[in-house]
Design an enzyme around this catalytic site. Structure first.
Site, PDB file in Angstrom:
ATOM      1  N   GLY A  29       3.078 -14.363  11.187  1.00 37.22           N
ATOM      2  CA  GLY A  29       3.645 -15.615  11.684  1.00 37.22           C
ATOM      3  C   GLY A  29       4.469 -16.386  10.683  1.00 37.22           C
ATOM      4  O   GLY A  29       4.658 -17.592  10.847  1.00 37.22           O
ATOM      5  N   ASN A  73       7.769 -16.151  10.105  1.00 33.87           N
ATOM      6  CA  ASN A  73       8.988 -16.622  10.775  1.00 33.87           C
ATOM      7  C   ASN A  73       8.669 -17.735  11.758  1.00 33.87           C
ATOM      8  O   ASN A  73       9.423 -18.702  11.894  1.00 33.87           O
ATOM      9  CB  ASN A  73       9.677 -15.460  11.495  1.00 33.87           C
ATOM     10  CG  ASN A  73      10.890 -14.947  10.726  1.00 33.87           C
ATOM     11  OD1 ASN A  73      11.699 -15.720  10.245  1.00 33.87           O
ATOM     12  ND2 ASN A  73      10.990 -13.638  10.602  1.00 33.87           N
ATOM     13  N   LEU A 133       5.545  -7.576  18.527  1.00 38.45           N
ATOM     14  CA  LEU A 133       5.643  -6.121  18.525  1.00 38.45           C
ATOM     15  C   LEU A 133       5.517  -5.489  19.903  1.00 38.45           C
ATOM     16  O   LEU A 133       5.528  -4.267  20.033  1.00 38.45           O
ATOM     17  CB  LEU A 133       4.568  -5.536  17.590  1.00 38.45           C
ATOM     18  CG  LEU A 133       4.643  -6.017  16.139  1.00 38.45           C
ATOM     19  CD1 LEU A 133       3.560  -5.362  15.305  1.00 38.45           C
ATOM     20  CD2 LEU A 133       6.016  -5.730  15.554  1.00 38.45           C
ATOM     21  N   ASN A 167      15.587 -12.514  19.509  1.00 35.74           N
ATOM     22  CA  ASN A 167      14.738 -11.742  18.603  1.00 35.74           C
ATOM     23  C   ASN A 167      15.474 -11.596  17.279  1.00 35.74           C
ATOM     24  O   ASN A 167      16.704 -11.659  17.227  1.00 35.74           O
ATOM     25  CB  ASN A 167      14.437 -10.362  19.190  1.00 35.74           C
ATOM     26  CG  ASN A 167      13.521  -9.547  18.286  1.00 35.74           C
ATOM     27  OD1 ASN A 167      12.510 -10.063  17.802  1.00 35.74           O
ATOM     28  ND2 ASN A 167      13.871  -8.301  18.032  1.00 35.74           N
ATOM     29  N   HIS A 225      15.835  -8.973  13.949  1.00 36.83           N
ATOM     30  CA  HIS A 225      15.562  -7.596  13.532  1.00 36.83           C
ATOM     31  C   HIS A 225      15.960  -7.437  12.067  1.00 36.83           C
ATOM     32  O   HIS A 225      17.022  -7.929  11.660  1.00 36.83           O
ATOM     33  CB  HIS A 225      16.346  -6.621  14.406  1.00 36.83           C
ATOM     34  CG  HIS A 225      16.031  -5.180  14.135  1.00 36.83           C
ATOM     35  ND1 HIS A 225      14.884  -4.568  14.599  1.00 36.83           N
ATOM     36  CD2 HIS A 225      16.703  -4.232  13.426  1.00 36.83           C
ATOM     37  CE1 HIS A 225      14.865  -3.312  14.211  1.00 36.83           C
ATOM     38  NE2 HIS A 225      15.958  -3.079  13.497  1.00 36.83           N
TER      39      HIS A 225
END
Length: 353
Positions: free
Chosen positions: A12, A14, A86, A103, A105
């Site tokens: 967590g 981010n 995930l 999202n 990446h």
């Protein structure tokens, strides 16, 4: 106010960074943090910050995705943000919130994306391939894995002695800078908040307009209401030369450059046109009044003047304006008191001498 829902599965970091970034503002709020693993560290981390958290077990995601859609609509969520989540989102969710799910990446998509490419696997693949550049990408989520339209990217150099762990640390730092910027930029493109199924206007919401090419630096500068010209930056400054976006074909080049639209391309009301600009701080005038006029009133003016920029960059636009107005008032008070003191000094001195 725009409302965010964060989806997370792991540590967590981010999620915490996003929550702290918007915590002091009055335009964006992290409404809810949803996690899919009962023992995920993100739950305790976010509860410690005062965030509202909710655990949704695997069977809800696989068998009852409609409950997730209903929950997000009931909480009036404008944007869903994946932060280390995930699980592949059910199509019911991506369809209901099309264009409203982001999202991040840990690579420069479309390179090193797709099924099985997450976390340390991405960094190991980048190093094994001998790449000299990696980075982070914020993109829209659709039914393809890591295939949604790219919002923003930031490059990170790959060193010859890098390990997956050392590269991961530098990419994570880029993620912390990039993700809040991309959220702010994308929120500006949303025409209307997500509403409940009972609202008859839901089907009339206009689509997200196509985004002209720009760079992360330009989009962020537009949000802050400041000028940005990379040609005038020192060569050593990281933003002096906006990084190229890798692509394998013309269609992916177009996707990689599809960033958020500039403020000039969006219809705005007069109030919106001035909302993003920082009000004057009057800090210099406050210092001058402190030195030459009235010290106590000038100090108060300096305090309010110093709050203008800090509140503005925290997203508290109204607070920045109030601080600017109060600084101006105390500058006037300091000036008036200074004039009175200097005007009365000579008669009083002559009277007592």
């Amino acid at each position: 106010m725009k409302k965010l829902a964060i989806l997370a599965s792991g540590e967590g970091t981010n999620a915490e960074n996003i929550f702290r970034f918007f915590a002091n503002g009055n335009r964006v709020k992290v409404e809810l943090v949803i996690y899919d693993r009962r023992d995920a560290p993100v739950a305790a981390r976010m509860r410690a910050l005062g965030a509202d958290t909710l655990y949704l077990p695997a069977e809800v995601w696989t068998s009852r995705p409609g409950e997730i859609v209903d929950l997000l609509r009931q909480r009036e969520i404008d944007l869903v943000v994946l932060a280390g989540f995930l699980r592949i989102l059910p199509s019911e969710v991506t369809s209901a919130f099309s264009g409203r799910i982001l999202n991040i990446h840990p690579s420069l998509l479309p390179a090193y994306g797709g099924a099985g490419m997450y976390g340390g696997r991405v960094h190991k693949a980048v190093i094994d391939a001998g790449e000299r550049k990696s980075g982070a990408t914020v993109h829209l989520v659709d039914e393809t894995i890591d295939g949604g339209r790219i919002i923003m990217q930031e490059e990170v150099d790959v060193h010859t002695d890098d390990t997956p762990e050392s590269l991961s640390r530098r990419v994570r730092e880029a993620e912390f800078r990039l993700y809040p910027q991309a959220i702010v930029s994308h929120l500006r493109t949303l025409d209307a908040p997500v509403v409940s199924e009972a609202d008859p206007l839901e089907d009339q919401a206009s689509p997200i307009p196509p985004a002209p090419p720009t760079t992360p630096g330009q989009a962020w500068a537009e949000t802050l209401g400041v000028a940005y010209d990379p040609t005038k930056l020192p060569p050593s400054y990281p933003g002096a030369v906006p990084p190229p976006i890798p692509a394998t074909d013309p269609s992916s080049v177009a996707a990689a450059k599809a960033f958020a639209p500039s403020a000039a391309a969006m219809p705005q009301s007069p109030a919106d046109q001035t909302e993003g600009k920082m009000p004057p701080s009057y800090l210099v005038w406050a210092v001058v009044m402190t030195v030459f006029c009235c010290l106590p009133a000038g100090v108060v003016a300096i305090i309010f003047a110093s709050q203008v920029s800090s509140r503005f960059y925290a997203g508290d636009i109204d607070g920045a304006r109030r601080a600017s107005d109060r600084a101006q008032i105390w500058i006037i008070v300091s000036f008036v008191l200074g004039v009175l003191v200097n005007t009365l000094y000579l008669p009083v001195a002559l009277l007592f001498n």
